[in-house]
Design a protein around this motif. Structure first.
Motif, PDB file in Angstrom:
ATOM      1  N   ALA A  40       0.841  -1.210   0.000  1.00  0.00           N
ATOM      2  CA  ALA A  40       0.000   0.000   0.000  1.00  0.00           C
ATOM      3  C   ALA A  40       0.876   1.260   0.000  1.00  0.00           C
ATOM      4  O   ALA A  40       0.650   2.196  -0.778  1.00  0.00           O
ATOM      5  CB  ALA A  40      -0.934  -0.017   1.207  1.00  0.00           C
ATOM      6  N   ARG A  96      -8.261  -1.310  -9.110  1.00  0.00           N
ATOM      7  CA  ARG A  96      -7.797  -1.229  -7.713  1.00  0.00           C
ATOM      8  C   ARG A  96      -9.000  -1.087  -6.778  1.00  0.00           C
ATOM      9  O   ARG A  96      -9.055  -1.734  -5.738  1.00  0.00           O
ATOM     10  CB  ARG A  96      -6.840  -0.054  -7.543  1.00  0.00           C
ATOM     11  CG  ARG A  96      -6.392   0.096  -6.099  1.00  0.00           C
ATOM     12  CD  ARG A  96      -5.056   0.756  -5.932  1.00  0.00           C
ATOM     13  NE  ARG A  96      -4.921   1.934  -6.745  1.00  0.00           N
ATOM     14  CZ  ARG A  96      -3.743   2.401  -7.170  1.00  0.00           C
ATOM     15  NH1 ARG A  96      -2.636   1.779  -6.861  1.00  0.00           N
ATOM     16  NH2 ARG A  96      -3.684   3.479  -7.896  1.00  0.00           N
ATOM     17  N   GLU A 126      -4.442  -5.507  -6.269  1.00  0.00           N
ATOM     18  CA  GLU A 126      -3.270  -4.788  -5.742  1.00  0.00           C
ATOM     19  C   GLU A 126      -2.370  -4.461  -6.922  1.00  0.00           C
ATOM     20  O   GLU A 126      -1.886  -5.378  -7.614  1.00  0.00           O
ATOM     21  CB  GLU A 126      -2.520  -5.673  -4.753  1.00  0.00           C
ATOM     22  CG  GLU A 126      -3.008  -5.536  -3.324  1.00  0.00           C
ATOM     23  CD  GLU A 126      -2.035  -6.181  -2.356  1.00  0.00           C
ATOM     24  OE1 GLU A 126      -1.563  -5.483  -1.445  1.00  0.00           O
ATOM     25  OE2 GLU A 126      -1.741  -7.366  -2.525  1.00  0.00           O
ATOM     26  N   THR A 185       2.706  -5.672  -9.490  1.00  0.00           N
ATOM     27  CA  THR A 185       1.604  -6.363  -8.829  1.00  0.00           C
ATOM     28  C   THR A 185       2.130  -7.620  -8.146  1.00  0.00           C
ATOM     29  O   THR A 185       3.162  -8.150  -8.567  1.00  0.00           O
ATOM     30  CB  THR A 185       0.504  -6.710  -9.880  1.00  0.00           C
ATOM     31  OG1 THR A 185      -0.666  -7.176  -9.226  1.00  0.00           O
ATOM     32  CG2 THR A 185       0.970  -7.752 -10.866  1.00  0.00           C
TER      33      THR A 185
END
Ligand code: PMV
Length: 353
Positions: free
Chosen positions: A232, A274, A279, A294
């Motif tokens: 993230a 997303r 991700e 990814t």
């Protein structure tokens, strides 16, 4: 790492992978010598390889080079000669050389072929000259030709500090199970070469000083995210890095615009995917192509979706790649012209690799 002592055969062969910066550099240091103004952090990519042979010979009156069977001329040839001159200046080798190079990816697809190219050339030329060199000094040698090439001497995640001579490894290729998907939107030469673009941006963009001031923070976040395997944080920091770099170029006068409509359409789709739970993290370099990082488990599904987007001509799937290495036989050099069998790797256009 120190290279083994070698006999002065006059021949050296090496292979290096391209790399894509997760934290970008854009701008040269005022100290010169092709040092960078900001720190960068990249991922070396398997599947985008250059293999190069350097052969010094008494029979030559000038250096000569070919890439994928085509003669190298003009500015690219001057850069090859400059690297060979640096090797000659620091070794006993005085002869001219023939450089034979192959990319196993399309040179004209806007991918970072100068990074793998100058990394392979630095290693092969040093070997051919019989010189001993640490990996750090090979990285510094490659950097003088192309700053991004300094990073391709190392595998996995690699950093190049601001005004630092050589790159350094951050984490090995197997540190994190990621894949990089290169969505090729437009093949063809860049409208503005990166070095000229950087000089122009520094001279005319009112955002340039802010970029140079903020890039170390972005670099620090990307590095922390990589070390902590925090996807993230990585996606936020790496996307801000590429978008700030492009914003800085856009504010130049006249502006430098590498992105195309299809690039922005692709970013819009990525945002939707997303939101639906994928991700992913995107980045763009000095061209319109979108590179999508990814987790490896999601890579096949994402590659298939990317390949279906209008404006995407092919998707090249890459894994974290190894450090540059010496090749021992001529046979290893020749295999460079063989296409990988993975059908996801070269889709669509029918263009020769
Ligand atoms: O060092 P060059 O001339 O290959 O420039 C590389 C510039 C970017 O790819 C846009 C950013 C980077 O850090 O690789």
């Amino acid at each position: 790492m120190t290279q083994p002592k070698v006999a002065q055969s006059g021949v050296g062969r090496a292979e290096a992978c391209a790399n894509i910066a997760l934290a970008k550099y854009w701008g040269k240091s005022p100290r010169g010598d092709n040092l960078t103004a900001v720190p960068s952090l990249s991922l070396t990519l398997d599947g985008l390889r250059t293999r190069t042979e350097v052969r010094f010979s008494d029979d030559l009156i000038a250096d000569a080079a070919s890439l994928d069977g085509r003669s190298v001329t003009g500015r690219p040839m001057e850069r090859v000669c400059a690297l060979l001159d640096r090797v000659r200046a620091t070794s006993g080798e005085r002869r001219r050389a023939v450089v034979t190079s192959f990319n196993d990816f399309p040179t004209a697809a806007g991918l970072a072929s100068s990074a793998s190219g100058f990394a392979a050339l630095a290693l092969a030329a040093t070997r051919a000259a019989g010189a001993q060199s640490s990996r750090e000094s090979l990285s510094a040698l490659a950097r003088q030709s192309s700053a991004s090439a300094a990073r391709s001497l190392f595998g996995g995640f690699v950093e190049l500090g601001a005004e630092v001579e050589s790159a350094a490894p951050v984490a090995p290729a197997d540190h994190w199970d990621l894949a990089m998907l290169v969505a090729v939107i437009e093949a063809g030469p860049k409208p503005v070469a990166s070095t000229g673009g950087m000089v122009h941006t520094a001279a005319t963009s009112p955002l340039y000083d802010a970029w140079v001031a903020d890039a170390p923070r972005l670099f620090g976040e990307v590095k922390r995210a990589v070390l902590d395997r925090n996807f993230a944080l990585l996606s936020e920091a790496m996307e801000q890095s590429t978008l700030t770099m492009h914003a800085t170029m856009l504010a130049a006068r006249p502006p430098i615009l590498y992105l195309r409509g299809a690039t922005l359409d692709c970013l819009e789709e990525l945002r939707r995917w997303r939101n639906d739970g994928s991700e992913l993290a995107f980045t763009m370099d000095a061209g319109p192509n979108v590179k999508v990082l990814t987790p490896r488990v999601q890579a096949d599904a994402l590659a298939a979706r990317l390949a279906d987007l209008p404006g995407v001509t092919r998707v090249i799937r890459c894994e974290p790649g190894p450090e540059a290495r010496l090749l021992s036989t001529e046979g290893e050099l020749a295999t460079a012209s063989v296409l990988p069998s993975d059908p996801l790797r070269h889709q669509g256009t029918g263009e020769a690799p």
